[in-house]
Scaffold this active site. Structure first.
Site, PDB file in Angstrom:
ATOM      1  N   ARG A 230      -8.439  26.233  -5.439  1.00 22.50           N
ATOM      2  CA  ARG A 230      -8.001  24.813  -5.433  1.00 22.50           C
ATOM      3  C   ARG A 230      -7.395  24.431  -7.010  1.00 22.50           C
ATOM      4  O   ARG A 230      -8.298  23.930  -7.532  1.00 22.50           O
ATOM      5  CB  ARG A 230      -9.022  23.536  -4.387  1.00 22.50           C
ATOM      6  CG  ARG A 230      -8.848  24.296  -2.608  1.00 22.50           C
ATOM      7  CD  ARG A 230      -8.210  23.828  -2.136  1.00 22.50           C
ATOM      8  NE  ARG A 230      -8.605  24.855  -1.065  1.00 22.50           N
ATOM      9  CZ  ARG A 230      -7.453  24.659   0.288  1.00 22.50           C
ATOM     10  NH1 ARG A 230      -6.302  24.264   0.214  1.00 22.50           N
ATOM     11  NH2 ARG A 230      -7.645  24.601   1.915  1.00 22.50           N
TER      12      ARG A 230
ATOM     13  N   ALA B  73      -9.435  26.035   7.732  1.00 21.71           N
ATOM     14  CA  ALA B  73      -8.404  24.308   8.330  1.00 21.71           C
ATOM     15  C   ALA B  73      -7.364  25.134   8.070  1.00 21.71           C
ATOM     16  O   ALA B  73      -7.278  26.062   7.439  1.00 21.71           O
ATOM     17  CB  ALA B  73      -9.321  23.788   7.410  1.00 21.71           C
TER      18      ALA B  73
ATOM     19  N   GLU C 116      -4.159  11.145   7.159  1.00 25.88           N
ATOM     20  CA  GLU C 116      -4.767  12.554   7.800  1.00 25.88           C
ATOM     21  C   GLU C 116      -5.687  11.905   8.627  1.00 25.88           C
ATOM     22  O   GLU C 116      -6.818  11.938   8.524  1.00 25.88           O
ATOM     23  CB  GLU C 116      -5.062  13.434   6.722  1.00 25.88           C
ATOM     24  CG  GLU C 116      -5.460  14.947   7.169  1.00 25.88           C
ATOM     25  CD  GLU C 116      -5.844  15.867   6.181  1.00 25.88           C
ATOM     26  OE1 GLU C 116      -5.539  16.784   6.821  1.00 25.88           O
ATOM     27  OE2 GLU C 116      -6.409  15.466   5.137  1.00 25.88           O
TER      28      GLU C 116
ATOM     29  N   PRO D  84      -9.176   7.586   3.901  1.00 21.75           N
ATOM     30  CA  PRO D  84      -8.736   6.447   5.000  1.00 21.75           C
ATOM     31  C   PRO D  84      -8.656   5.339   3.387  1.00 21.75           C
ATOM     32  O   PRO D  84      -7.571   4.031   4.593  1.00 21.75           O
ATOM     33  CB  PRO D  84      -9.168   6.294   5.912  1.00 21.75           C
ATOM     34  CG  PRO D  84     -10.744   6.118   5.439  1.00 21.75           C
ATOM     35  CD  PRO D  84     -11.128   7.312   4.149  1.00 21.75           C
ATOM     36  N   GLY D  85      -8.550   5.453   2.571  1.00 24.53           N
ATOM     37  CA  GLY D  85      -7.766   3.891   1.831  1.00 24.53           C
ATOM     38  C   GLY D  85      -6.232   5.330   1.195  1.00 24.53           C
ATOM     39  O   GLY D  85      -5.852   3.519   0.884  1.00 24.53           O
TER      40      GLY D  85
ATOM     41  N   ARG E 228       1.102  -1.410   0.379  1.00 28.41           N
ATOM     42  CA  ARG E 228      -0.144  -0.181  -0.044  1.00 28.41           C
ATOM     43  C   ARG E 228       1.649   1.583  -0.187  1.00 28.41           C
ATOM     44  O   ARG E 228       1.938   1.379   0.748  1.00 28.41           O
ATOM     45  CB  ARG E 228      -0.933  -0.340   1.489  1.00 28.41           C
ATOM     46  CG  ARG E 228      -1.898  -1.204   1.192  1.00 28.41           C
ATOM     47  CD  ARG E 228      -3.050  -0.967   0.285  1.00 28.41           C
ATOM     48  NE  ARG E 228      -4.133  -1.526   0.998  1.00 28.41           N
ATOM     49  CZ  ARG E 228      -4.782  -2.437  -0.014  1.00 28.41           C
ATOM     50  NH1 ARG E 228      -3.985  -2.975  -1.322  1.00 28.41           N
ATOM     51  NH2 ARG E 228      -5.313  -4.089   0.332  1.00 28.41           N
ATOM     52  N   GLU E 229       0.685   2.185  -0.621  1.00 23.28           N
ATOM     53  CA  GLU E 229       1.126   3.296  -0.938  1.00 23.28           C
ATOM     54  C   GLU E 229       0.315   4.307   0.355  1.00 23.28           C
ATOM     55  O   GLU E 229      -1.070   4.317  -0.745  1.00 23.28           O
ATOM     56  CB  GLU E 229       1.327   4.351  -2.190  1.00 23.28           C
ATOM     57  CG  GLU E 229       2.400   2.891  -2.797  1.00 23.28           C
ATOM     58  CD  GLU E 229       2.552   3.288  -4.459  1.00 23.28           C
ATOM     59  OE1 GLU E 229       3.740   2.832  -4.953  1.00 23.28           O
ATOM     60  OE2 GLU E 229       1.269   4.261  -5.628  1.00 23.28           O
TER      61      GLU E 229
ATOM     62  N   GLU F 185      -7.015  33.153   8.420  1.00 22.30           N
ATOM     63  CA  GLU F 185      -7.374  32.647   7.577  1.00 22.30           C
ATOM     64  C   GLU F 185      -9.163  33.585   7.052  1.00 22.30           C
ATOM     65  O   GLU F 185      -9.285  34.254   5.769  1.00 22.30           O
ATOM     66  CB  GLU F 185      -8.612  31.310   7.350  1.00 22.30           C
ATOM     67  CG  GLU F 185      -6.923  30.569   6.822  1.00 22.30           C
ATOM     68  CD  GLU F 185      -7.173  29.494   6.556  1.00 22.30           C
ATOM     69  OE1 GLU F 185      -8.838  28.477   7.225  1.00 22.30           O
ATOM     70  OE2 GLU F 185      -6.926  28.310   5.611  1.00 22.30           O
TER      71      GLU F 185
ATOM     72  N   GLU G 292      -1.011  33.492   4.428  1.00 25.96           N
ATOM     73  CA  GLU G 292      -0.154  32.877   4.408  1.00 25.96           C
ATOM     74  C   GLU G 292       0.134  34.256   2.728  1.00 25.96           C
ATOM     75  O   GLU G 292      -0.842  34.454   2.566  1.00 25.96           O
ATOM     76  CB  GLU G 292      -0.075  31.310   4.393  1.00 25.96           C
ATOM     77  CG  GLU G 292       0.612  31.146   5.498  1.00 25.96           C
ATOM     78  CD  GLU G 292       0.385  29.102   5.199  1.00 25.96           C
ATOM     79  OE1 GLU G 292       1.044  29.176   4.805  1.00 25.96           O
ATOM     80  OE2 GLU G 292      -0.199  28.522   6.421  1.00 25.96           O
TER      81      GLU G 292
ATOM     82  N   GLU H  34      -5.383  28.861  12.845  1.00 25.78           N
ATOM     83  CA  GLU H  34      -5.765  29.404  11.240  1.00 25.78           C
ATOM     84  C   GLU H  34      -7.672  29.629  10.701  1.00 25.78           C
ATOM     85  O   GLU H  34      -7.585  31.329   9.858  1.00 25.78           O
ATOM     86  CB  GLU H  34      -6.556  28.178  10.806  1.00 25.78           C
ATOM     87  CG  GLU H  34      -5.025  26.766  10.584  1.00 25.78           C
ATOM     88  CD  GLU H  34      -4.692  27.233   9.161  1.00 25.78           C
ATOM     89  OE1 GLU H  34      -4.985  28.285   8.751  1.00 25.78           O
ATOM     90  OE2 GLU H  34      -3.009  26.938   9.456  1.00 25.78           O
TER      91      GLU H  34
END
Length: 191
Positions: free
Chosen positions: A68, A80, A123, A118-119, A41-42, A100, A141, A96
């Site tokens: 994004r 976030a 995080e 989660p695959g 798994r990577e 922000e 930022e 944050e």
């Protein structure tokens, strides 16, 4: 059914670092999973993030809008950010929110923790409710171009149903708040 602790202990792996970046690391893991299957798994390893649901005294919720690259679009999102080394999720949330949006809060409550993908990503996002928020000057930022706006829950629900809110953490945060935590007067269905 396997308990959480025993599944973790049986899923030991050998890991090779494939990529080391500023925000995350990618490792290739070779392991035997709890079900006995040997896999490769990577996994993207990330320190975790804090997500903030800033609620104004009139019940409106503050969102940010920013470009994004991965989505190739501007997205409406809850504020976030990534947890820095030595920081707690709550400290990240405070930092944050101020950076922000400029808003500050004197009342914080942890609502829920979740894994967005989660695959292949470890995080963990921690959602906080920020109440008694008061305005201030944002300090984004250098590479951030952020718009800030507040919305009533009825408008946010319309934005969700029409596809104007597409960010996963924001969908989780808003719908979790509406379903489980919002004062009953805010949960009334709006046609």
């Amino acid at each position: 059914m396997t308990s959480k602790g025993s599944a973790k202990s049986r899923a030991r792996s050998l890991a090779e670092t494939v990529f080391q970046g500023r925000v995350f690391t990618v490792r290739r893991h070779t392991l035997v999973e709890p079900g006995g299957v040997q896999v490769i798994r990577e996994i993207i390893h990330h320190n975790g993030s804090a997500v903030i649901l800033p609620r104004l005294s009139d019940g409106r919720i503050v969102l940010i809008r920013q470009f994004r690259l991965a989505a190739r679009d501007f997205l409406w999102e809850l504020p976030a950010g990534s947890i820095d080394a030595g920081e707690t999720a709550r400290q990240t949330a405070r930092r944050e929110l101020e950076e922000e949006t400029g808003y500050r809060s004197s009342q914080w409550r942890k609502l829920v923790e979740f894994y967005p993908t989660p695959g292949f990503l470890d995080e963990r996002m921690t959602l906080f409710l920020a109440e008694n928020v008061r305005p201030g000057a944002p300090r984004p930022e250098a590479d951030e171009r952020i718009s800030v706006r507040s919305f009533a829950m009825a408008e946010l629900l319309r934005m969700i149903s029409t596809g104007k809110i597409r960010d996963g953490k924001t969908l989780v945060g808003l719908l979790y708040w509406r379903q489980f935590r919002a004062p009953r007067a805010e949960v009334i269905h709006h046609a």
